[in-house]
Write an enzyme that holds these catalytic residues in place. Structure first.
Site, PDB file in Angstrom:
ATOM      1  N   ARG A  98       0.854  -1.180   0.000  1.00 56.37           N
ATOM      2  CA  ARG A  98       0.000   0.000   0.000  1.00 56.37           C
ATOM      3  C   ARG A  98       0.895   1.237   0.000  1.00 56.37           C
ATOM      4  NH1 ARG A  98      -3.327  -2.880  -1.485  1.00 56.37           N
ATOM      5  NH2 ARG A  98      -5.431  -3.306  -0.693  1.00 56.37           N
ATOM      6  N   GLU A 134      -3.356   7.707  -4.149  1.00 54.48           N
ATOM      7  CA  GLU A 134      -3.877   7.237  -5.438  1.00 54.48           C
ATOM      8  C   GLU A 134      -5.174   7.951  -5.774  1.00 54.48           C
ATOM      9  OE1 GLU A 134      -3.923   2.892  -5.773  1.00 54.48           O
ATOM     10  OE2 GLU A 134      -1.998   2.890  -4.763  1.00 54.48           O
ATOM     11  N   HIS A 160      -1.267   0.286  -9.773  1.00 54.99           N
ATOM     12  CA  HIS A 160      -1.883  -0.676  -8.847  1.00 54.99           C
ATOM     13  C   HIS A 160      -2.458  -1.895  -9.594  1.00 54.99           C
ATOM     14  CE1 HIS A 160      -3.828  -0.846  -4.565  1.00 54.99           C
ATOM     15  NE2 HIS A 160      -3.564  -2.059  -5.005  1.00 54.99           N
TER      16      HIS A 160
HETATM   17  C1  GLV Z   1      -4.907  -5.148  -3.967  1.00 52.77           C
HETATM   18  O1  GLV Z   1      -4.256  -4.168  -3.729  1.00 52.77           O
HETATM   19  C2  GLV Z   1      -5.398  -6.049  -2.976  1.00 52.77           C
HETATM   20  O2  GLV Z   1      -5.267  -5.762  -1.773  1.00 52.77           O
HETATM   21  O3  GLV Z   1      -5.946  -7.083  -3.351  1.00 52.77           O
END
Ligand code: GLV
Ligand code: GLV
Length: 355
Positions: free
Chosen positions: A260, A289, A307
């Site tokens: 993250r 983001e 992402h």
């Molecule tokens: C993506 O970032 C997830 O947590 O699946």
């Protein structure tokens, strides 16, 4: 259908829809054009009667949404993600809404992207691609886009759970890197793998690989040549990589983040990248983001992708199916396949099950 299930986004494949319909559910998929739905948008979607919701990591699932869902008769919510920092699990508990996530199915896909970013950064793939497309290549040169050799270097993993361990195995086996990792739990299986692989290499007359469980995160940052971050995001991991931690890293290290964004202080990172042109990063996630901090987009020593770590067709269809099964299971009174309250903390495959 007897039950009304809402998905805040269209999701890949049809399996998840078929499963719900077969089991007496009406499926409603939000078709709003805007990418990120607000709390108000989702309240409108939930409406007066809703048995369960499949939602996304871009949505703020807190007090307001769980109380709304509960009032509409909702029993279950599933994030279509393994991470659930966007979900207030305590609020869900308070309103009697079960919460699920989608672990395991995305482990290898996510680890493969972390490996891709590691190689892209180490070997300057994106810079070199831009150079070619700009028509700047006018012949082979000894000094052209020289990067880092991974073989024999040390890969550092912070958070050696399912994804971190899978990434570590790829880097150790694929590139004969030594491993140093930091985790609250011992990654026993990973250690055994590296030991066995080291013995195999030695038996073949090659330099064996080694592993070390670090006693602090700083130890990993100081010693590793390639570092990949795989912790969950919470108060303890916010800005885990900051000005001070960047300062102790090797000047030519590669740093990868597929966890993250807020795990890294991105402003400090931009400054560090400016000061240290040989330091390279591969980033799948960002602090705000969909935005990048000012300056990041101009830096040649950063590889950035939007992402997409779990974005393989197989995995995304599987995540959608799993999210649907989470919601369906709860509506039907089966145990939820995966509930953040029930799965192991810190994503560690060797952690004992919670009491
Ligand atoms: C993506 O970032 C997830 O947590 O699946
Ligand atoms: C490079 O292309 C080489 O042959 O060394």
């Amino acid at each position: 259908g007897k039950y009304r299930v809402v998905s805040t986004k269209p999701m890949p494949g049809n399996r998840w829809i078929d499963l719900l319909i077969e089991q007496d559910c009406r499926v409603e998929i939000c078709t709003q054009k805007k990418t990120i739905l607000s709390v108000e948008d989702i309240i409108a979607l939930i409406g007066d009667k809703c048995d369960g919701v499949i939602g996304q990591l871009t949505e703020d699932w807190g007090e307001t949404l769980f109380s709304t869902l509960s009032r509409a008769g909702g029993k279950a919510f599933s994030n279509m993600a393994v991470g659930y920092n966007n979900v207030d699990v305590n609020a869900a508990n308070k309103y009697g809404v079960a919460v699920g996530n989608t672990p395991v199915i995305l482990t290898e896909t996510t680890a493969e992207l972390a490996a891709s970013l590691s190689l892209s950064a180490a070997r300057r793939i994106v810079e070199a691609d831009e150079f070619m497309r700009a028509g700047l290549y006018d012949g082979w040169l000894p000094n052209l886009f020289v990067g880092n050799l991974l073989k024999g270097q040390t890969v550092g993993v912070i958070g050696a759970g399912r994804i971190g361990s899978a990434y570590a195995r790829m880097m150790v086996e694929g590139f004969k890197m030594n491993l140093i990792y930091y985790d609250l739990y011992q990654a026993t299986r990973l250690e055994k793998f590296v030991t066995a692989y080291g013995q195999f290499l030695k038996a073949n007359g090659e330099q064996p690989v080694t592993w070390k469980r670090a006693s602090s995160m700083e130890e990993v940052l100081r010693e590793a040549d390639v570092i990949s971050l795989h912790p969950i995001l919470d108060k303890t991991t916010y800005h885990l990589v900051n000005k001070d931690s960047l300062a102790i890293m090797k000047k030519e290290a590669v740093l990868v983040n597929c966890s993250r964004g807020p795990v890294i202080d991105e402003v400090a990172l931009v400054e560090h990248l400016k000061q240290n042109p040989m330091f390279r990063v591969g980033l799948d996630v960002f602090e705000d983001e969909p935005y990048m901090k000012p300056g990041l987009a101009d830096l040649k020593n950063a590889v950035v992708v939007p992402h997409i770590a779990s974005a393989s067709k197989w995995t995304r269809e599987g995540m959608a199916t799993l999210a649907a099964l989470n919601v369906l299971g709860k509506i039907k009174g089966y145990p939820v396949w995966s509930n953040p309250n029930q799965v192991e903390p810190f994503l560690n495959e060797n952690a004992p099950p919670p009491a």
